[in-house]
Design a protein around this motif. Structure first.
Motif: not given
Length: 317
Positions: A98-105, A49-51, A76-79, A81-85
């Motif tokens: 998990e993906l860092g900020p640069w990888a997420m971007g 469970v996350r913010p 998109l950001v939360n989705g 992140t959830a897919l990666n996890y």
């Protein structure tokens, strides 16, 4: 059963839970937190469970017609992140980074870029081909944008239909169906169990598939009228520069398009019993015949774990 009874008061107080299917699991959101439940290869369900990452903390960004585009970005950001996890958990890499900020971007940029290339740039190029064949007028003519819209819809439906044959995607679509069944059970105050959720529809009017369809439909209408109108103010004379300028206009217009689509889907979900809203929801529900599949009880169980995690627990990660 006692745990389920404790949840019943929440069903009336919080009727707007949303979710997303992930790899071997489901992500559910309730207000400012989300829960991701994933079935591990050994059979256990792992729940975190996350913010909820939000871009609409400022009050003015939650106003109608302003909230649509930032909500799309934060989803998109939360989705992603959830897919990666879920992908890590599904292959027993629970402790993987998990993906860092640069990888997420970069991931988001690549995802958005691919979608724009497929559903904005490519239909425009096809429409130019129709003009070259003498079957369409120029970009100032309605016929050009009719072709553009037709190609856009065909590519979207064809893309979804094609990926539905992939075994891994089919399982994601089954979890998508489980997510909808559980949300319906939640909203209707039914028993939160596989048996209680199984009888509900796997289709839901607030689904992201419906949102994408609204985005496409609204973009067709707005492009047909706004692009020719905007070209009366400025239009490059060089052919390829003019086409690049028009594609850039279409990309910028995706901001008001997504804002309008968000308000339409909110209305359709809120008043889903209304005949007009049913008509608005019908194409999206039809598309969900492709993007959802009937889940089994084990998949519904995972969706229930995500729901209960979202509405009961505080963030743990």
């Amino acid at each position: 059963m006692k745990r389920i009874r404790r949840l019943l008061p929440l069903l009336v107080a919080s009727p707007t839970v949303g979710g997303q299917a992930v790899m071997e699991g489901v992500m559910m959101r309730d207000k400012e937190q989300l829960a991701i439940a994933v079935r591990k290869p050994g059979g256990d369900i792992l729940l975190t469970v996350r913010p909820w990452f939000s871009l609409t903390t400022a009050k003015w960004l939650r106003k109608p017609l302003l909230r649509g585009f930032p909500v799309l970005l934060e989803t998109l950001v939360n989705g992603v992140t959830a897919l990666n996890y879920s992908a890590q958990v599904a292959v027993e890499e629970e402790e993987g980074a998990e993906l860092g900020p640069w990888a997420m971007g970069l991931t988001l940029a690549a995802s958005i870029g691919f979608a724009l290339l497929l559903f904005v740039v490519t239909p425009h190029l096809f429409s130019l081909g129709m003009r070259g064949l003498g079957l369409s007028g120029g970009v100032e003519d309605l016929s050009f944008h009719v072709w553009d819209g037709l190609f856009k819809m065909v590519m979207f439906v064809g893309y979804v239909a094609a990926i539905s044959y992939l075994p891994d995607i089919r399982r994601v679509f089954q979890y998508h169906g489980a997510e909808h069944k559980v949300i319906w059970a939640f909203e209707q105050g039914a028993e939160l169990s596989p048996a209680g959720a199984r009888g509900f529809s796997r289709l839901h009017p607030r689904c992201g598939t419906a949102f994408l369809l609204f985005v496409l439909a609204i973009s067709i209408v707005l492009y047909a009228f706004l692009v020719p109108w905007l070209l009366t103010f400025y239009a490059p004379q060089t052919g390829w520069i003019k086409q690049a300028y028009i594609v850039a206009l279409k990309l910028v217009l995706m901001i008001p398009v997504s804002a309008l689509a968000y308000e339409v889907i909110k209305m359709a979900g809120k008043f889903h019993a209304n005949i007009l809203c049913r008509l608005l929801s019908a194409p999206g529900l039809f598309m969900q015949m492709l993007t959802t599949k009937e889940p089994d009880d084990a998949q519904i169980e995972v969706a229930l774990a995500a729901l209960k995690g979202a509405v009961e627990r505080r963030p743990t990660a």
